[in-house]
Write a protein that holds these residues in place. Sequence first.
Motif, mmCIF file in Angstrom:
data_model
loop_
_atom_site.group_PDB
_atom_site.id
_atom_site.type_symbol
_atom_site.label_atom_id
_atom_site.label_comp_id
_atom_site.label_asym_id
_atom_site.label_seq_id
_atom_site.Cartn_x
_atom_site.Cartn_y
_atom_site.Cartn_z
ATOM 1 N N PRO A 149 0.815 -1.231 0.000
ATOM 2 C CA PRO A 149 0.000 0.000 0.000
ATOM 3 C C PRO A 149 0.847 1.279 0.000
ATOM 4 C CG PRO A 149 -0.661 -1.455 1.810
ATOM 5 C CD PRO A 149 0.544 -2.039 1.175
ATOM 6 N N TRP A 150 2.056 1.208 0.544
ATOM 7 C CA TRP A 150 2.909 2.389 0.628
ATOM 8 C C TRP A 150 3.549 2.718 -0.722
ATOM 9 C CZ3 TRP A 150 4.441 5.080 5.261
ATOM 10 C CH2 TRP A 150 3.786 4.636 6.399
ATOM 11 N N LYS A 151 3.662 1.711 -1.606
ATOM 12 C CA LYS A 151 4.292 1.955 -2.903
ATOM 13 C C LYS A 151 3.454 2.897 -3.761
ATOM 14 C CE LYS A 151 6.983 -2.247 -3.321
ATOM 15 N NZ LYS A 151 7.192 -3.495 -4.077
ATOM 16 N N LYS A 152 2.151 2.930 -3.531
ATOM 17 C CA LYS A 152 1.269 3.805 -4.306
ATOM 18 C C LYS A 152 1.429 5.269 -3.903
ATOM 19 C CE LYS A 152 -2.023 0.100 -4.860
ATOM 20 N NZ LYS A 152 -3.276 -0.467 -4.396
ATOM 21 N N CYS A 153 1.891 5.475 -2.700
ATOM 22 C CA CYS A 153 2.086 6.841 -2.208
ATOM 23 C C CYS A 153 3.459 7.349 -2.632
ATOM 24 C CB CYS A 153 2.004 6.884 -0.688
ATOM 25 S SG CYS A 153 0.476 6.283 -0.023
ATOM 26 N N PHE A 154 3.526 8.621 -2.896
ATOM 27 C CA PHE A 154 4.812 9.233 -3.199
ATOM 28 C C PHE A 154 5.375 9.765 -1.890
ATOM 29 C CE2 PHE A 154 2.490 9.540 -7.203
ATOM 30 C CZ PHE A 154 3.392 8.876 -8.029
ATOM 31 N N LEU A 155 6.359 9.073 -1.358
ATOM 32 C CA LEU A 155 6.921 9.442 -0.060
ATOM 33 C C LEU A 155 8.245 10.150 -0.244
ATOM 34 C CD1 LEU A 155 6.286 6.129 1.897
ATOM 35 C CD2 LEU A 155 4.997 8.249 2.060
ATOM 36 N N ASN A 156 8.436 11.182 0.554
ATOM 37 C CA ASN A 156 9.744 11.820 0.555
ATOM 38 C C ASN A 156 10.691 11.007 1.432
ATOM 39 O OD1 ASN A 156 8.918 12.337 3.137
ATOM 40 N ND2 ASN A 156 8.708 14.550 2.862
ATOM 41 N N GLY B 59 9.388 10.374 4.993
ATOM 42 C CA GLY B 59 8.313 9.381 5.042
ATOM 43 C C GLY B 59 8.844 7.965 4.917
ATOM 44 N N ARG B 60 9.819 7.772 4.030
ATOM 45 C CA ARG B 60 10.422 6.445 3.889
ATOM 46 C C ARG B 60 11.155 6.036 5.160
ATOM 47 N NH1 ARG B 60 13.037 8.043 -1.394
ATOM 48 N NH2 ARG B 60 11.197 8.346 -2.664
#
Length: 112
Positions: free
Chosen positions: A75-82, A85-86
């Motif tokens: 689910p986290w791969k769909k979000c664009f994390l800076n 966030g990572r």
Amino acid sequence: MRCFELVSGLRLNLKKFYVMKIGKSADEEMNWDAIFRCPKASPPISYLSLPLGGRPSSRLFWKDLIQCIENRLAPWKKCFLNKGGRLVLIKAVMSNIPNCYMSIFKILISVA
């Protein structure tokens, strides 16, 4: 087992019981499954989400752990994390998943 129940105050749930033969030859084995009316199990099994009876030196042993981490990341791969966030994802969530495994088994370098 009745003594365990009396001393601890806990009750055994025989519906969740399994009998497993470890280190006994066929002539020494009793029919514990018939005595307790529960099914037989054979290694490898899972206890508290840890595999018992497997070979930690094989990559196949670590398949469930890798799959669990991949499922958590999906689910986290769909979000664009800076970067921040990572970093939160790795420190707070992902680092705790393998801790239980690695507290008992030495992790393979290829898996790490």
